[in-house]
Design a protein around this motif. Structure first.
Motif, PDB file in Angstrom:
ATOM      1  N   PHE A 169       0.828  -1.199   0.000  1.00 12.84           N
ATOM      2  CA  PHE A 169       0.000   0.000   0.000  1.00 12.84           C
ATOM      3  C   PHE A 169       0.865   1.253   0.000  1.00 12.84           C
ATOM      4  O   PHE A 169       1.873   1.323   0.700  1.00 12.84           O
ATOM      5  N   ASP A 170       0.446   2.224  -0.794  1.00  9.72           N
ATOM      6  CA  ASP A 170       1.178   3.478  -0.948  1.00  9.72           C
ATOM      7  C   ASP A 170       0.744   4.463   0.142  1.00  9.72           C
ATOM      8  O   ASP A 170      -0.458   4.683   0.332  1.00  9.72           O
ATOM      9  N   THR A 171       1.712   5.039   0.842  1.00  9.80           N
ATOM     10  CA  THR A 171       1.400   5.960   1.937  1.00  9.80           C
ATOM     11  C   THR A 171       1.926   7.373   1.676  1.00  9.80           C
ATOM     12  O   THR A 171       2.018   8.172   2.607  1.00  9.80           O
ATOM     13  N   ARG A 172       2.283   7.671   0.439  1.00  4.42           N
ATOM     14  CA  ARG A 172       2.951   8.952   0.170  1.00  4.42           C
ATOM     15  C   ARG A 172       2.110  10.152   0.578  1.00  4.42           C
ATOM     16  O   ARG A 172       2.644  11.208   0.928  1.00  4.42           O
ATOM     17  N   GLU A 173       0.759  10.018   0.558  1.00  9.72           N
ATOM     18  CA  GLU A 173      -0.094  11.133   0.952  1.00  9.72           C
ATOM     19  C   GLU A 173      -0.042  11.403   2.454  1.00  9.72           C
ATOM     20  O   GLU A 173      -0.483  12.461   2.906  1.00  9.72           O
ATOM     21  N   LEU A 174       0.482  10.427   3.209  1.00  4.57           N
ATOM     22  CA  LEU A 174       0.458  10.537   4.669  1.00  4.57           C
ATOM     23  C   LEU A 174       1.826  10.754   5.295  1.00  4.57           C
ATOM     24  O   LEU A 174       1.923  11.217   6.436  1.00  4.57           O
ATOM     25  N   VAL A 175       2.877  10.405   4.581  1.00  8.67           N
ATOM     26  CA  VAL A 175       4.224  10.449   5.136  1.00  8.67           C
ATOM     27  C   VAL A 175       4.561  11.852   5.640  1.00  8.67           C
ATOM     28  O   VAL A 175       4.364  12.852   4.924  1.00  8.67           O
ATOM     29  N   CYS A 176       5.070  11.899   6.877  1.00 18.71           N
ATOM     30  CA  CYS A 176       5.507  13.154   7.522  1.00 18.71           C
ATOM     31  C   CYS A 176       4.381  14.180   7.636  1.00 18.71           C
ATOM     32  O   CYS A 176       4.632  15.393   7.614  1.00 18.71           O
ATOM     33  N   ARG A 177       3.144  13.686   7.750  1.00 20.90           N
ATOM     34  CA  ARG A 177       2.000  14.575   7.952  1.00 20.90           C
ATOM     35  C   ARG A 177       1.179  14.067   9.129  1.00 20.90           C
ATOM     36  O   ARG A 177       0.065  13.544   8.966  1.00 20.90           O
ATOM     37  N   PRO A 178       1.723  14.147  10.362  1.00 23.01           N
ATOM     38  CA  PRO A 178       1.010  13.639  11.540  1.00 23.01           C
ATOM     39  C   PRO A 178      -0.406  14.186  11.626  1.00 23.01           C
ATOM     40  O   PRO A 178      -0.646  15.381  11.435  1.00 23.01           O
ATOM     41  N   GLY A 179      -1.335  13.293  11.889  1.00 23.11           N
ATOM     42  CA  GLY A 179      -2.735  13.671  11.989  1.00 23.11           C
ATOM     43  C   GLY A 179      -3.535  13.359  10.738  1.00 23.11           C
ATOM     44  O   GLY A 179      -4.765  13.267  10.791  1.00 23.11           O
TER      45      GLY A 179
ATOM     46  N   GLU B 190       5.920   8.710  14.601  1.00 22.27           N
ATOM     47  CA  GLU B 190       6.874   7.626  14.384  1.00 22.27           C
ATOM     48  C   GLU B 190       6.802   7.025  12.984  1.00 22.27           C
ATOM     49  O   GLU B 190       7.768   6.440  12.500  1.00 22.27           O
ATOM     50  N   GLY B 191       5.633   7.129  12.344  1.00 20.45           N
ATOM     51  CA  GLY B 191       5.468   6.501  11.037  1.00 20.45           C
ATOM     52  C   GLY B 191       4.006   6.451  10.638  1.00 20.45           C
ATOM     53  O   GLY B 191       3.275   7.425  10.803  1.00 20.45           O
ATOM     54  N   ILE B 192       3.563   5.284  10.149  1.00 25.07           N
ATOM     55  CA  ILE B 192       2.176   5.093   9.726  1.00 25.07           C
ATOM     56  C   ILE B 192       1.550   3.978  10.559  1.00 25.07           C
ATOM     57  O   ILE B 192       2.052   2.851  10.585  1.00 25.07           O
ATOM     58  N   LEU B 193       0.457   4.311  11.243  1.00 28.21           N
ATOM     59  CA  LEU B 193      -0.289   3.324  12.024  1.00 28.21           C
ATOM     60  C   LEU B 193      -1.412   2.789  11.169  1.00 28.21           C
ATOM     61  O   LEU B 193      -2.254   3.545  10.681  1.00 28.21           O
ATOM     62  N   VAL B 194      -1.424   1.471  10.959  1.00 22.88           N
ATOM     63  CA  VAL B 194      -2.471   0.851  10.158  1.00 22.88           C
ATOM     64  C   VAL B 194      -3.374   0.020  11.065  1.00 22.88           C
ATOM     65  O   VAL B 194      -2.909  -0.792  11.856  1.00 22.88           O
ATOM     66  N   THR B 195      -4.669   0.274  10.968  1.00 25.48           N
ATOM     67  CA  THR B 195      -5.677  -0.487  11.704  1.00 25.48           C
ATOM     68  C   THR B 195      -6.652  -1.028  10.668  1.00 25.48           C
ATOM     69  O   THR B 195      -7.107  -0.279   9.797  1.00 25.48           O
ATOM     70  N   GLY B 196      -6.947  -2.314  10.751  1.00 26.65           N
ATOM     71  CA  GLY B 196      -7.820  -2.857   9.720  1.00 26.65           C
ATOM     72  C   GLY B 196      -8.363  -4.229  10.041  1.00 26.65           C
ATOM     73  O   GLY B 196      -8.245  -4.729  11.160  1.00 26.65           O
ATOM     74  N   SER B 197      -8.952  -4.823   9.016  1.00 31.41           N
ATOM     75  CA  SER B 197      -9.492  -6.174   9.140  1.00 31.41           C
ATOM     76  C   SER B 197      -9.379  -6.880   7.797  1.00 31.41           C
ATOM     77  O   SER B 197      -9.304  -6.239   6.748  1.00 31.41           O
ATOM     78  N   ALA B 198      -9.348  -8.191   7.860  1.00 29.86           N
ATOM     79  CA  ALA B 198      -9.267  -9.019   6.654  1.00 29.86           C
ATOM     80  C   ALA B 198     -10.396 -10.040   6.706  1.00 29.86           C
ATOM     81  O   ALA B 198     -10.548 -10.749   7.702  1.00 29.86           O
ATOM     82  N   GLN B 199     -11.190 -10.090   5.637  1.00 30.20           N
ATOM     83  CA  GLN B 199     -12.293 -11.056   5.559  1.00 30.20           C
ATOM     84  C   GLN B 199     -11.998 -12.083   4.465  1.00 30.20           C
ATOM     85  O   GLN B 199     -11.597 -11.709   3.354  1.00 30.20           O
ATOM     86  N   ALA B 200     -12.176 -13.343   4.810  1.00 25.16           N
ATOM     87  CA  ALA B 200     -11.928 -14.422   3.852  1.00 25.16           C
ATOM     88  C   ALA B 200     -12.560 -15.705   4.379  1.00 25.16           C
ATOM     89  O   ALA B 200     -13.094 -15.742   5.487  1.00 25.16           O
TER      90      ALA B 200
ATOM     91  N   GLY C 277      10.448   3.216   1.833  1.00 26.98           N
ATOM     92  CA  GLY C 277      10.144   4.469   1.154  1.00 26.98           C
ATOM     93  C   GLY C 277       8.751   4.903   1.557  1.00 26.98           C
ATOM     94  O   GLY C 277       8.478   5.149   2.734  1.00 26.98           O
ATOM     95  N   ASP C 278       7.841   4.984   0.592  1.00 29.14           N
ATOM     96  CA  ASP C 278       6.446   5.320   0.872  1.00 29.14           C
ATOM     97  C   ASP C 278       5.556   4.079   0.919  1.00 29.14           C
ATOM     98  O   ASP C 278       4.339   4.207   1.069  1.00 29.14           O
ATOM     99  N   LEU C 279       6.150   2.910   0.786  1.00 31.15           N
ATOM    100  CA  LEU C 279       5.365   1.684   0.636  1.00 31.15           C
ATOM    101  C   LEU C 279       5.308   0.868   1.922  1.00 31.15           C
ATOM    102  O   LEU C 279       6.267   0.814   2.695  1.00 31.15           O
ATOM    103  N   MET C 280       4.185   0.188   2.093  1.00 29.76           N
ATOM    104  CA  MET C 280       3.939  -0.620   3.277  1.00 29.76           C
ATOM    105  C   MET C 280       3.406  -1.975   2.826  1.00 29.76           C
ATOM    106  O   MET C 280       2.347  -2.059   2.196  1.00 29.76           O
ATOM    107  N   ASP C 281       4.140  -3.047   3.113  1.00 36.17           N
ATOM    108  CA  ASP C 281       3.753  -4.399   2.705  1.00 36.17           C
ATOM    109  C   ASP C 281       3.016  -5.067   3.868  1.00 36.17           C
ATOM    110  O   ASP C 281       3.611  -5.327   4.918  1.00 36.17           O
ATOM    111  N   LEU C 282       1.743  -5.381   3.664  1.00 40.89           N
ATOM    112  CA  LEU C 282       0.915  -5.925   4.745  1.00 40.89           C
ATOM    113  C   LEU C 282       0.739  -7.438   4.708  1.00 40.89           C
ATOM    114  O   LEU C 282       0.048  -7.992   5.563  1.00 40.89           O
ATOM    115  N   GLU C 283       1.341  -8.123   3.740  1.00 39.89           N
ATOM    116  CA  GLU C 283       1.077  -9.558   3.616  1.00 39.89           C
ATOM    117  C   GLU C 283       1.459 -10.315   4.889  1.00 39.89           C
ATOM    118  O   GLU C 283       0.679 -11.140   5.388  1.00 39.89           O
TER     119      GLU C 283
END
Length: 200
Positions: free
Chosen positions: A12-22, A61-71, A130-136
């Motif tokens: 997932f691309d996080t470039r819109e969020l990097v170094c923009r707390p809040g 500190e970085g990017i906090l990801v909160t989520g869920s996976a359905q399968a 970089g701006d990428l976050m691998d969630l696998e």
């Protein structure tokens, strides 16, 4: 090429969020498994969809990801070996730190502990690429934790007959006459043989 594209679906691309707390962004995406995701007894099979719902938040500190996976996971009942399908809705949360922040914490921890080993949680930090976050791996760990250790087709599954393997749920009256081995010799004497019938 298709497989590479599928693998990138977990990134997932996080470039819109990097170094923009809040700052915060929500993402919904269907991804596909490239290999079974689970355990030896029950897992999400290969080439199956996993619906991922995310909330990405920019923190200091970085990017906090909160989520869920359905399968849907598939396996076998540990009692009767019938197929088992388990619907999953697995929550997870993970902090992906900026590499420079991780390096700073390790440096500070190194000074504080001198020659001592770094704390275990330092080794477990996940970093942004970089701006990428691998969630696998994050989702895989969450799925494995959520799966039943001993999947069953029903809570009170009676399993298989230990003598002949018949499914006891399909034949509740099924049983075998068990003769105490100490009486087996007498039982054999009481059973007529071919010679006995000839004499009669």
């Amino acid at each position: 090429m298709a497989a590479q594209q599928t693998e990138r679906d977990w990134v997932f691309d996080t470039r819109e969020l990097v170094c923009r707390p809040g700052a915060m962004r929500e993402v919904s995406r269907a991804v596909t498994t490239q290999e079974p995701m689970g355990t030896d007894v029950i897992a999400i099979p290969t080439d199956r969809p996993v619906q991922v719902e995310l909330r990405l938040e920019s923190v200091v500190e970085g990017i906090l990801v909160t989520g869920s996976a359905q399968a849907s996971a598939e396996g076998e009942c540990v009692h009767c070996l019938d197929p088992v399908v388990e619907s999953l809705d697995v929550p997870f949360q993970e902090l992906f730190v900026y590499p420079e922040r991780a390096a700073h914490h390790q440096k500070v921890a190194g000074r504080a502990g001198s020659d001592k080993e770094a704390p275990a949680d330092e080794d477990e930090q996940r970093m942004l690429d970089g701006d990428l976050m691998d969630l696998e791996e994050v989702i895989r760990d969450a799925v494995v934790t959520a799966l039943p250790f001993q999947p069953a087709c029903q809570d009170d599954c009676p399993g298989l007959c230990s003598e002949c393997g018949v499914q006891l749920a399909k034949d509740p009256e099924h049983h075998h006459d068990v003769i105490d081995p100490r009486w087996s010799a007498l039982a054999a004497m009481a059973t007529p043989t071919a010679d006995d019938e000839k004499r009669i």
